[in-house]
Design a protein around this motif. Structure first.
Motif, PDB file in Angstrom:
ATOM      1  N   GLU A  32       0.791  -1.230   0.000  1.00 34.58           N
ATOM      2  CA  GLU A  32       0.000   0.000   0.000  1.00 34.58           C
ATOM      3  C   GLU A  32       0.822   1.277   0.000  1.00 34.58           C
ATOM      4  OE1 GLU A  32       0.373  -2.059   2.527  1.00 34.58           O
ATOM      5  OE2 GLU A  32       0.749  -0.935   4.353  1.00 34.58           O
ATOM      6  N   ASP A 109       5.843  -4.392  12.835  1.00 37.79           N
ATOM      7  CA  ASP A 109       5.368  -3.015  12.586  1.00 37.79           C
ATOM      8  C   ASP A 109       3.961  -2.641  13.059  1.00 37.79           C
ATOM      9  OD1 ASP A 109       5.095  -4.048   9.384  1.00 37.79           O
ATOM     10  OD2 ASP A 109       3.590  -2.567   9.921  1.00 37.79           O
ATOM     11  N   ARG A 110       3.094  -3.609  13.328  1.00 42.00           N
ATOM     12  CA  ARG A 110       1.783  -3.279  13.902  1.00 42.00           C
ATOM     13  C   ARG A 110       1.477  -4.255  15.031  1.00 42.00           C
ATOM     14  NH1 ARG A 110      -2.095  -1.953   8.615  1.00 42.00           N
ATOM     15  NH2 ARG A 110      -0.589  -0.570   7.616  1.00 42.00           N
ATOM     16  N   ARG A 165      -1.686   6.537  16.246  1.00 44.40           N
ATOM     17  CA  ARG A 165      -1.185   7.817  15.720  1.00 44.40           C
ATOM     18  C   ARG A 165      -2.229   8.916  15.926  1.00 44.40           C
ATOM     19  NH1 ARG A 165       1.924   5.267  10.377  1.00 44.40           N
ATOM     20  NH2 ARG A 165       3.619   4.391  11.618  1.00 44.40           N
ATOM     21  N   ASP A 246       6.678   8.296   8.455  1.00 45.88           N
ATOM     22  CA  ASP A 246       7.406   7.248   7.693  1.00 45.88           C
ATOM     23  C   ASP A 246       8.818   7.695   7.304  1.00 45.88           C
ATOM     24  OD1 ASP A 246       5.490   5.270   7.772  1.00 45.88           O
ATOM     25  OD2 ASP A 246       4.924   5.394   5.649  1.00 45.88           O
TER      26      ASP A 246
HETATM   27  O1  AHR Z   1       2.426  -0.199   9.910  1.00 49.38           O
HETATM   28  C1  AHR Z   1       3.241   0.783   9.374  1.00 49.38           C
HETATM   29  C2  AHR Z   1       2.488   1.630   8.411  1.00 49.38           C
HETATM   30  O2  AHR Z   1       1.955   0.827   7.387  1.00 49.38           O
HETATM   31  C3  AHR Z   1       3.313   2.674   7.695  1.00 49.38           C
HETATM   32  O3  AHR Z   1       3.434   3.867   8.385  1.00 49.38           O
HETATM   33  C4  AHR Z   1       2.488   2.861   6.457  1.00 49.38           C
HETATM   34  O4  AHR Z   1       3.127   3.551   5.447  1.00 49.38           O
HETATM   35  C5  AHR Z   1       2.199   1.439   6.129  1.00 49.38           C
HETATM   36  O5  AHR Z   1       1.288   1.221   5.219  1.00 49.38           O
END
Ligand code: AHR
Length: 317
Positions: A32, A109-110, A165, A246
């Protein structure tokens, strides 16, 4: 395993699960954003450096595809699963299946909902509430006491990073009564939707003249928003302040051109620390901390954006 490899491993103090033998399945969200593409590319190169076999499944933004990919990795008997969860909820059953199969899961990352904490080994992520706070504090400091109407481009609905965020930003501006978020909508972390939503904000705000700042949960949406503002005759970076997250090369191009103001960095190297934690866990039984936090840093026009752009290009972007 060859005799030579076994002897080398023993000399190095490693048991039979050295990095060289690991196969990791990575359920990636999709492509994305520029950041996401860089994360995928860095994951491949970090795996290669360590001689780890990495199998990447692209979920095309769909949780159902991620669940299928995890089940397939479990069926294949991989040594570990990396998961970048598109949304925070709905992982319990599939992660229980991985746990029952004794396959460690590492989040990249998440985050997932806190109730799922026992279902993964560790999470390599930034502090995404803090990212929002950094963005909000920068804006509050930049506008001072001037009234400022903000429009917000949120990330994917239900994603931990979008929720956090927003929360961090709202907290940072809570005591500044001159700053108001007047419109807030998802742009799904993509450039195209960022542009589309910004166009609707501009229309709803009488051509955009009342917009003082744009806060976007990622740089790609901001790049789309910048395009929308320019097409509407606005001057992003001058008449309209921009702050996003980012630190991808394209936002530095925009900052260098005076069309964007600031970004908060998110490293695309989530896999490197994850591979290190996994290798130590598999070879020595070292249990990693539940959260391996990556750094967040603010960049503005004062940070030589052209130089940062040049240094970032080629780093997986
Ligand atoms: O999970 C990280 C986020 O996912 C990033 O900031 C974003 O660009 C991506 O799609």
């Amino acid at each position: 395993m060859t005799t030579l490899l076994a002897a080398t491993m023993l000399a190095g103090g490693l048991n039979a699960a050295s990095a060289a033998e690991l196969t990791v399945g990575f359920s990636q969200i999709g492509s994305e954003s520029g950041w996401r593409a860089a994360e995928t590319s860095v994951s491949k190169s970090e795996a290669k450096k360590r001689n780890i076999t990495l199998k990447i499944a692209d979920a095309q933004q769909k949780q159902e595809n991620q669940i299928k990919a995890i089940r397939s990795f479990v069926a294949q008997g991989v040594d570990a699963i990396f998961l970048a969860p598109v949304v925070a909820s709905g992982w319990d059953s599939v992660l229980k299946e991985a746990k029952e199969a004794k396959i460690p899961v590492i989040l990249l990352d998440r985050d997932i909902d806190p109730a799922g904490k026992e279902l993964y080994l560790t999470a390599v992520t930034s502090d995404s509430v803090h990212e929002g706070e950094v963005a909000g504090k920068w804006l509050a400091k930049t506008v001072g006491s001037k009234p400022c109407n903000v429009v917000e481009l949120q990330g994917t609905v239900g994603a931990s990073v979008a929720t956090n965020r927003k929360k961090g930003f709202d907290t940072a501006i809570a005591s500044a009564s001159n700053i108001k978020v007047v419109r807030s909508q998802t742009g799904d972390f993509t450039r195209a939707k960022g542009k589309e939503v910004m166009e609707s904000f501009i229309k709803a705000e009488g051509g955009g003249k009342s917009i003082c700042a744009v806060y976007a949960h990622n740089d790609d949406m901001m790049v789309g928003a910048i395009q929308a503002m320019k097409e509407a005759g606005l001057k992003p970076g001058k008449d309209v302040l921009t702050i996003s997250i980012d630190a991808v090369p394209d936002i530095f191009k925009a900052i260098a051109a005076g069309e964007a103001n600031a970004t908060v960095e998110l490293t695309p190297d989530m896999a490197g620390p994850a591979f290190d934690a996994l290798t130590a866990y598999k070879s020595k039984g070292t249990v990693p901390p539940k959260w391996i936090q990556t750094e967040s840093r603010l960049y503005t026009a004062a940070d030589d954006p052209q130089k940062v752009y040049d240094s970032k290009k080629g780093l997986g972007y």
